[in-house]
Design an enzyme around this catalytic site. Sequence first.
Site, PDB file in Angstrom:
ATOM      1  N   ASP A 144      -5.219   5.041  10.140  1.00 21.51           N
ATOM      2  CA  ASP A 144      -6.652   5.171   9.841  1.00 21.51           C
ATOM      3  C   ASP A 144      -7.201   3.901   9.187  1.00 21.51           C
ATOM      4  OD1 ASP A 144      -6.446   7.726  10.737  1.00 21.51           O
ATOM      5  OD2 ASP A 144      -6.667   8.696   8.786  1.00 21.51           O
TER       6      ASP A 144
ATOM      7  N   HIS B  75       0.808  -1.215   0.000  1.00 22.08           N
ATOM      8  CA  HIS B  75       0.000   0.000   0.000  1.00 22.08           C
ATOM      9  C   HIS B  75       0.843   1.268   0.000  1.00 22.08           C
ATOM     10  CE1 HIS B  75      -3.362  -2.538   0.016  1.00 22.08           C
ATOM     11  NE2 HIS B  75      -4.230  -1.584   0.300  1.00 22.08           N
TER      12      HIS B  75
ATOM     13  N   GLU C 135      -8.433  14.306  14.995  1.00 19.20           N
ATOM     14  CA  GLU C 135      -7.992  14.535  13.616  1.00 19.20           C
ATOM     15  C   GLU C 135      -8.783  15.708  13.059  1.00 19.20           C
ATOM     16  OE1 GLU C 135      -7.644  11.445  10.722  1.00 19.20           O
ATOM     17  OE2 GLU C 135      -6.400  10.154  11.991  1.00 19.20           O
TER      18      GLU C 135
HETATM   19  C1  LIG Z   1      -5.876   3.695   2.400  1.00 21.94           C
HETATM   20  C2  LIG Z   1      -4.585   3.987   3.136  1.00 21.94           C
HETATM   21  C3  LIG Z   1      -4.641   4.637   4.353  1.00 21.94           C
HETATM   22  C4  LIG Z   1      -3.464   4.913   5.057  1.00 21.94           C
HETATM   23  N1  LIG Z   1      -3.567   5.535   6.258  1.00 21.94           N
HETATM   24  C5  LIG Z   1      -2.448   5.778   6.968  1.00 21.94           C
HETATM   25  C6  LIG Z   1      -2.512   6.391   8.252  1.00 21.94           C
HETATM   26  O1  LIG Z   1      -3.601   6.737   8.735  1.00 21.94           O
HETATM   27  N2  LIG Z   1      -1.363   6.579   8.931  1.00 21.94           N
HETATM   28  C7  LIG Z   1      -0.161   6.186   8.427  1.00 21.94           C
HETATM   29  O2  LIG Z   1       0.843   6.353   9.105  1.00 21.94           O
HETATM   30  N3  LIG Z   1      -0.070   5.643   7.200  1.00 21.94           N
HETATM   31  C8  LIG Z   1      -1.176   5.442   6.471  1.00 21.94           C
HETATM   32  N4  LIG Z   1      -1.066   4.884   5.226  1.00 21.94           N
HETATM   33  C9  LIG Z   1       0.270   4.674   4.666  1.00 21.94           C
HETATM   34  C10 LIG Z   1       0.813   3.310   5.055  1.00 21.94           C
HETATM   35  O3  LIG Z   1       1.054   3.241   6.445  1.00 21.94           O
HETATM   36  C11 LIG Z   1       2.134   3.031   4.360  1.00 21.94           C
HETATM   37  O4  LIG Z   1       1.980   3.179   2.973  1.00 21.94           O
HETATM   38  C12 LIG Z   1       2.632   1.641   4.704  1.00 21.94           C
HETATM   39  O5  LIG Z   1       3.981   1.536   4.314  1.00 21.94           O
HETATM   40  C13 LIG Z   1       1.833   0.605   3.984  1.00 21.94           C
HETATM   41  O6  LIG Z   1       2.078  -0.646   4.543  1.00 21.94           O
HETATM   42  P1  LIG Z   1       2.221  -1.920   3.601  1.00 21.94           P
HETATM   43  O7  LIG Z   1       2.246  -3.112   4.468  1.00 21.94           O
HETATM   44  O8  LIG Z   1       1.187  -1.909   2.535  1.00 21.94           O
HETATM   45  O9  LIG Z   1       3.676  -1.625   3.068  1.00 21.94           O
HETATM   46  P2  LIG Z   1       4.373  -1.850   1.652  1.00 21.94           P
HETATM   47  O10 LIG Z   1       3.844  -0.897   0.649  1.00 21.94           O
HETATM   48  O11 LIG Z   1       4.323  -3.278   1.318  1.00 21.94           O
HETATM   49  O12 LIG Z   1       5.834  -1.410   2.073  1.00 21.94           O
HETATM   50  C14 LIG Z   1       6.070  -0.088   2.514  1.00 21.94           C
HETATM   51  C15 LIG Z   1       7.529   0.132   2.867  1.00 21.94           C
HETATM   52  O13 LIG Z   1       7.866  -0.636   4.006  1.00 21.94           O
HETATM   53  C16 LIG Z   1       8.874  -1.582   3.706  1.00 21.94           C
HETATM   54  N5  LIG Z   1       8.522  -2.813   4.402  1.00 21.94           N
HETATM   55  C17 LIG Z   1       7.397  -3.557   4.257  1.00 21.94           C
HETATM   56  N6  LIG Z   1       7.423  -4.592   5.107  1.00 21.94           N
HETATM   57  C18 LIG Z   1       8.577  -4.499   5.801  1.00 21.94           C
HETATM   58  C19 LIG Z   1       9.189  -5.275   6.828  1.00 21.94           C
HETATM   59  N7  LIG Z   1       8.600  -6.362   7.315  1.00 21.94           N
HETATM   60  N8  LIG Z   1      10.386  -4.878   7.296  1.00 21.94           N
HETATM   61  C20 LIG Z   1      10.997  -3.792   6.819  1.00 21.94           C
HETATM   62  N9  LIG Z   1      10.480  -3.017   5.853  1.00 21.94           N
HETATM   63  C21 LIG Z   1       9.278  -3.356   5.356  1.00 21.94           C
HETATM   64  C22 LIG Z   1       8.849  -1.726   2.200  1.00 21.94           C
HETATM   65  O14 LIG Z   1      10.089  -2.144   1.697  1.00 21.94           O
HETATM   66  C23 LIG Z   1       8.510  -0.317   1.775  1.00 21.94           C
HETATM   67  O15 LIG Z   1       9.609   0.533   1.835  1.00 21.94           O
HETATM   68  C24 LIG Z   1      -2.217   4.580   4.500  1.00 21.94           C
HETATM   69  C25 LIG Z   1      -2.156   3.948   3.261  1.00 21.94           C
HETATM   70  C26 LIG Z   1      -3.328   3.647   2.577  1.00 21.94           C
HETATM   71  C27 LIG Z   1      -3.226   2.971   1.255  1.00 21.94           C
END
Ligand SMILES: Cc1cc2nc3c(=O)[nH]c(=O)nc-3n(C[C@H](O)[C@H](O)[C@H](O)COP(=O)(O)OP(=O)(O)OC[C@H]3O[C@@H](n4cnc5c(N)ncnc54)[C@H](O)[C@@H]3O)c2cc1C
Length: 427
Positions: free
Chosen positions: A170, A97, A283
């Site tokens: 969120d 994400h 918020e």
């Molecule tokens: C609808 C939506 C709402 C959101 N709301 C919020 C919010 O309210 N607050 C907030 O803070 N963020 C929010 N986000 C952002 C979100 O927290 C970040 O984009 C987060 O990185 C997504 O997590 P993911 O598991 O999908 O990560 P990915 O997209 O899979 O990875 C994100 C990053 O983390 C690294 N990573 C993933 N897993 C690991 C691991 N196990 N160890 C080390 N590095 C790792 C990846 O290499 C990459 O750099 C939101 C995103 C979306 C899409």
Amino acid sequence: MAWCLVFMVFLIYCLISTVGLPVEPADEVAMRLGGGGGRLSVEPSDVMEASRDFGGLKQGEPMAVFHPRGEGDVAALVRAAYGSERGIRVSARGHGHSISGQAQVPGGVVVDMSHGWRAEAARRAAPGALPVYSAALGGHYIDVWGGELWIDVLNRTLSHGGLAPRSWTDYLYLSVGGTLSNAGISGQTFHHGPQISNVYELDVVTGKGEVVTCSEAINPDLFFGALGGLGQLGIITRARIALELAPHRVRWIRALYSNFTEFTVDQERLIALHGSRRFDYVEGFVVAAEGLINNWRSSFFSPQNPVKLSSLKHHSGVLYCLEVTKNYDDSTAGTVDQEVEELLGELSFIPGTVFTTDLPYVDFLDRVHMAELKLRDKGMWEVPHPWLNLLVPASRIADFDRGVFRGVLGSRTAGGPILIYPMNKQK
Ligand SMILES: Cc1cc2nc3c(=O)[nH]c(=O)nc-3n(C[C@H](O)[C@H](O)[C@H](O)COP(=O)(O)OP(=O)(O)OC[C@H]3O[C@@H](n4cnc5c(N)ncnc54)[C@H](O)[C@@H]3O)c2cc1C
Ligand SMILES: *[C@@H]1O[C@H](CO)[C@@H](O)[C@H](O)[C@H]1NC(C)=O
Ligand SMILES: *[C@@H]1O[C@H](CO)[C@@H](O)[C@H](O)[C@H]1NC(C)=O
């Protein structure tokens, strides 16, 4: 002009296809990298999935996708990649994400963390996978796999003792490792700090493929580096998350402002409150007057609870919506109304613009998923998301409003969410 555009696109295309081309047959690489365990996949569907993310703006095709069964597999893969002559690059992917390709690695290997955790959790079925009470920490914690989704963590902790993590994002369909690599912020941050301030310990697979346990006390450099480290300091395979007793229900309130100064003064006042006489979540968002009814985050507020739009007639431009909650359970249900009234009584929102709703705590935490389901129905979830998050110093936030919300954007704010809320730096 048209030629220029075509040329640009072509150039970018070349770049991607060159970088993504395996130099040796993928199955040979697979043999060496995947030797230990886990599964290295070059299936087009896996590769395609790992080439994209929620942002939908960047594409980077990996050579292969690795599905680990647990932390040993992750470590073995990273060791093999580190030792390889080609210097194969590895990237962890949680739930994908990201907005701008952060989990992608063109030509390298993407470690799909989201597929390993069930097996890992089963392997750890003993204490760590369930909440544990620690007298030293003065509360409960749970050990979770780095690729586990927060929604699943919540599910597990709630069904074991009615516990829950304290600090959230969120949206809960994000992985633990993914948000801990960033910060994990939401309306609870002012009080509890971001998610990275609510972790006691990590296991991290370092760039050389060693599994290192770290915390404030052991290997603190790695601990504080990996938290908020954008996945650049290692792969988080286990996180020890602080828990609290989950409240049962939530009173959720919104109120409108037309005066930005009054809006931010009130937000800042609310995040300065300590003890139990405070809201649990603070918020806010920017909204154009005509976007009020259709705002995508409003679906929980019933139409019988409307804002008196007549009182807003003279505001043609931008409005600001404060969003707060008060948690309660059976023992505090009798006093929640009065507490909310008192807190609201100190604020300067536009009279007659208070929206209130009441729901189970879990439904509040999972609120964005409801919005997701509605958007999916309309085919509007899997679209490009050119999102941007900024931390702006409080001293400049009024300039930001003048220049951006009321300047560049004017009243064109109905298309997507624009959240704005303050946090305490010392958290
Ligand atoms: C609808 C939506 C709402 C959101 N709301 C919020 C919010 O309210 N607050 C907030 O803070 N963020 C929010 N986000 C952002 C979100 O927290 C970040 O984009 C987060 O990185 C997504 O997590 P993911 O598991 O999908 O990560 P990915 O997209 O899979 O990875 C994100 C990053 O983390 C690294 N990573 C993933 N897993 C690991 C691991 N196990 N160890 C080390 N590095 C790792 C990846 O290499 C990459 O750099 C939101 C995103 C979306 C899409
Ligand atoms: C929690 O997990 C159980 C078992 O997997 C499942 O049946 C239930 O639907 C889950 N609840 C939520 C809210 O995800
Ligand atoms: C906004 O509120 C502040 C503080 O109450 C006040 O000084 C200012 O004049 C108000 N601005 C407008 C445009 O009404």
